[in-house]
Design a protein around this motif. Structure first.
Motif, PDB file in Angstrom:
ATOM      1  N   GLN A  32       0.883  -0.960  -0.049  1.00 57.42           N
ATOM      2  CA  GLN A  32      -0.066  -0.034   0.072  1.00 57.42           C
ATOM      3  C   GLN A  32       0.650   1.289   0.126  1.00 57.42           C
ATOM      4  O   GLN A  32       0.700   2.144  -0.432  1.00 57.42           O
ATOM      5  CB  GLN A  32      -1.059  -0.058   1.278  1.00 57.42           C
ATOM      6  N   ASP A  33       2.118   1.074   0.728  1.00 56.50           N
ATOM      7  CA  ASP A  33       2.999   2.382   0.609  1.00 56.50           C
ATOM      8  C   ASP A  33       3.505   2.550  -0.729  1.00 56.50           C
ATOM      9  O   ASP A  33       3.634   3.523  -1.234  1.00 56.50           O
ATOM     10  CB  ASP A  33       4.114   2.237   1.831  1.00 56.50           C
ATOM     11  N   HIS A  34       3.814   1.575  -1.234  1.00 59.54           N
ATOM     12  CA  HIS A  34       4.444   1.507  -2.668  1.00 59.54           C
ATOM     13  C   HIS A  34       3.504   2.187  -3.716  1.00 59.54           C
ATOM     14  O   HIS A  34       3.676   3.053  -4.602  1.00 59.54           O
ATOM     15  CB  HIS A  34       4.908   0.201  -3.155  1.00 59.54           C
ATOM     16  N   ILE A  35       2.106   1.696  -3.499  1.00 61.81           N
ATOM     17  CA  ILE A  35       1.048   2.000  -4.454  1.00 61.81           C
ATOM     18  C   ILE A  35       0.903   3.737  -3.987  1.00 61.81           C
ATOM     19  O   ILE A  35       0.743   4.439  -5.256  1.00 61.81           O
ATOM     20  CB  ILE A  35      -0.201   1.401  -4.008  1.00 61.81           C
ATOM     21  N   ALA A  36       0.867   4.082  -3.076  1.00 60.58           N
ATOM     22  CA  ALA A  36       0.958   5.362  -2.547  1.00 60.58           C
ATOM     23  C   ALA A  36       1.770   6.388  -3.230  1.00 60.58           C
ATOM     24  O   ALA A  36       1.744   7.431  -3.805  1.00 60.58           O
ATOM     25  CB  ALA A  36       0.876   5.658  -1.081  1.00 60.58           C
ATOM     26  N   TYR A  37       2.984   5.867  -3.190  1.00 70.04           N
ATOM     27  CA  TYR A  37       4.332   6.620  -3.911  1.00 70.04           C
ATOM     28  C   TYR A  37       3.936   6.584  -5.432  1.00 70.04           C
ATOM     29  O   TYR A  37       4.175   7.741  -6.147  1.00 70.04           O
ATOM     30  CB  TYR A  37       5.583   5.990  -3.593  1.00 70.04           C
ATOM     31  N   VAL A  38       3.659   5.600  -5.931  1.00 73.02           N
ATOM     32  CA  VAL A  38       3.358   5.485  -7.562  1.00 73.02           C
ATOM     33  C   VAL A  38       2.313   6.449  -7.837  1.00 73.02           C
ATOM     34  O   VAL A  38       2.458   7.054  -8.925  1.00 73.02           O
ATOM     35  CB  VAL A  38       3.239   4.106  -7.934  1.00 73.02           C
ATOM     36  N   ALA A  39       1.204   6.472  -7.104  1.00 73.92           N
ATOM     37  CA  ALA A  39       0.082   7.331  -7.540  1.00 73.92           C
ATOM     38  C   ALA A  39       0.676   8.778  -7.527  1.00 73.92           C
ATOM     39  O   ALA A  39       0.007   9.526  -8.274  1.00 73.92           O
ATOM     40  CB  ALA A  39      -0.977   7.186  -6.324  1.00 73.92           C
ATOM     41  N   THR A  40       1.648   9.445  -6.817  1.00 69.31           N
ATOM     42  CA  THR A  40       2.080  10.488  -6.811  1.00 69.31           C
ATOM     43  C   THR A  40       2.428  11.044  -8.307  1.00 69.31           C
ATOM     44  O   THR A  40       2.399  12.239  -8.531  1.00 69.31           O
ATOM     45  CB  THR A  40       3.032  11.065  -5.707  1.00 69.31           C
ATOM     46  N   PHE A  41       3.059  10.201  -9.039  1.00 67.24           N
ATOM     47  CA  PHE A  41       3.501  10.502 -10.209  1.00 67.24           C
ATOM     48  C   PHE A  41       2.506   9.987 -11.417  1.00 67.24           C
ATOM     49  O   PHE A  41       2.622  10.378 -12.606  1.00 67.24           O
ATOM     50  CB  PHE A  41       4.916  10.166 -10.500  1.00 67.24           C
ATOM     51  N   ALA A  42       1.926   8.839 -10.908  1.00 68.32           N
ATOM     52  CA  ALA A  42       0.925   8.295 -12.215  1.00 68.32           C
ATOM     53  C   ALA A  42      -0.327   8.693 -12.428  1.00 68.32           C
ATOM     54  O   ALA A  42      -0.834   9.129 -13.419  1.00 68.32           O
ATOM     55  CB  ALA A  42       0.914   6.813 -11.985  1.00 68.32           C
ATOM     56  N   MET A  43      -0.903   9.292 -11.406  1.00 68.04           N
ATOM     57  CA  MET A  43      -2.191   9.812 -11.196  1.00 68.04           C
ATOM     58  C   MET A  43      -2.494  11.167 -11.900  1.00 68.04           C
ATOM     59  O   MET A  43      -3.167  11.474 -12.798  1.00 68.04           O
ATOM     60  CB  MET A  43      -2.789  10.191  -9.867  1.00 68.04           C
ATOM     61  N   PRO A  44      -1.403  12.099 -11.992  1.00 65.89           N
ATOM     62  CA  PRO A  44      -1.481  13.409 -12.809  1.00 65.89           C
ATOM     63  C   PRO A  44      -1.743  13.019 -14.378  1.00 65.89           C
ATOM     64  O   PRO A  44      -2.093  13.530 -15.004  1.00 65.89           O
ATOM     65  CB  PRO A  44      -0.236  14.079 -12.398  1.00 65.89           C
ATOM     66  N   VAL A  45      -0.878  11.897 -14.664  1.00 66.32           N
ATOM     67  CA  VAL A  45      -0.772  11.549 -16.006  1.00 66.32           C
ATOM     68  C   VAL A  45      -2.183  10.954 -16.489  1.00 66.32           C
ATOM     69  O   VAL A  45      -2.729  11.144 -17.228  1.00 66.32           O
ATOM     70  CB  VAL A  45       0.260  10.582 -16.394  1.00 66.32           C
ATOM     71  N   VAL A  46      -2.775  10.297 -15.479  1.00 63.26           N
ATOM     72  CA  VAL A  46      -3.881   9.461 -15.812  1.00 63.26           C
ATOM     73  C   VAL A  46      -5.091  10.330 -15.772  1.00 63.26           C
ATOM     74  O   VAL A  46      -5.928  10.400 -16.764  1.00 63.26           O
ATOM     75  CB  VAL A  46      -4.243   8.225 -14.612  1.00 63.26           C
ATOM     76  N   ILE A  47      -5.114  11.497 -14.910  1.00 64.33           N
ATOM     77  CA  ILE A  47      -6.253  12.467 -14.865  1.00 64.33           C
ATOM     78  C   ILE A  47      -5.856  13.368 -16.292  1.00 64.33           C
ATOM     79  O   ILE A  47      -6.890  13.768 -16.795  1.00 64.33           O
ATOM     80  CB  ILE A  47      -5.876  13.522 -13.700  1.00 64.33           C
ATOM     81  N   GLU A  48      -4.903  13.559 -16.603  1.00 61.95           N
ATOM     82  CA  GLU A  48      -4.575  14.574 -17.852  1.00 61.95           C
ATOM     83  C   GLU A  48      -5.182  13.665 -19.153  1.00 61.95           C
ATOM     84  O   GLU A  48      -6.118  14.192 -19.821  1.00 61.95           O
ATOM     85  CB  GLU A  48      -3.100  14.725 -18.086  1.00 61.95           C
ATOM     86  N   LYS A  49      -5.057  12.288 -19.261  1.00 64.61           N
ATOM     87  CA  LYS A  49      -5.474  11.497 -20.394  1.00 64.61           C
ATOM     88  C   LYS A  49      -6.903  11.192 -20.113  1.00 64.61           C
ATOM     89  O   LYS A  49      -7.445  11.282 -21.153  1.00 64.61           O
ATOM     90  CB  LYS A  49      -4.589   9.901 -20.291  1.00 64.61           C
TER      91      LYS A  49
END
Length: 140
Positions: A32-49
Motif C-alpha cells: 500500500q505504501d508503494h502504491i501511494a508513492y506510485v500514485a504521486t506521479f502516475a495519477m497526474p498523467v492518468v488525470i490528464e489522459k
C-alpha cells in the motif's frame, strides 16, 4: 467493483495480487505504501489522459488527488523509500518513472474506449480509498 479493482490494478501496475487470507500484513502494508508513492506521479498523467476523454473528469479527480496526497504523506514517503531500495545499480528515478508510466498506462493510449473508461474509473476508486490487494515485494 471487480471491474474497478481490475482498472486500478492496471493503472498502477502492481505485482500480482493474492488472496486476502494469504497476505502477510507487513508485506501488504508495504505494498500500500508503494502504491501511494506510485500514485504521486502516475495519477497526474492518468488525470490528464482521462480529462482528454471526458471534460468532466478533471473536476472530479483533482480534488481527490490533492486530498489523497495530503492525507497519505507518511505512506507516500515510506513507499518512495521502498521503491528506491529496489533499484538496480545504475537505475534512476527518472528511468523508473518513465518505465512505470509506459508499462502501466498503455491502455489509456491504445485501449478500447471501454478499457480507457475502466482505467479512469478505477483511478477515481483508488483515490477515493479503494484498497488494492497485493504484497511488497511481490512473490515470484
Amino acid at each position: 467493483m471487480k471491474t474497478a479493482l481490475l482498472a486500478a490494478t492496471l493503472v498502477l501496475a502492481m505485482p500480482a495480487a493474492y488472496a486476502v487470507d494469504a497476505v502477510d500484513p507487513g508485506r501488504e502494508r508495504a505494498f500500500q505504501d508503494h502504491i501511494a508513492y506510485v500514485a504521486t506521479f502516475a495519477m497526474p498523467v492518468v488525470i490528464e489522459k482521462c480529462t482528454a476523454l471526458d471534460a468532466t473528469y478533471l473536476p472530479r479527480a483533482a480534488p481527490l488527488y490533492f486530498r489523497y496526497v495530503n492525507t497519505h504523506q507518511d505512506q507516500i514517503e515510506r513507499g518512495r523509500l521502498l521503491t528506491l531500495a529496489e533499484f538496480a545499480p545504475g537505475d534512476t528515478l527518472a528511468g523508473y518513472r518513465a518505465r512505470t508510466l509506459s508499462q502501466r498506462l498503455g491502455r489509456l493510449d491504445n485501449g478500447t474506449p471501454e478499457q480507457k473508461q475502466q482505467v479512469c474509473e478505477g483511478a477515481l476508486g483508488m483515490l477515493s480509498g479503494m484498497k488494492i490487494p497485493g504484497e511488497w515485494p511481490p512473490r515470484e
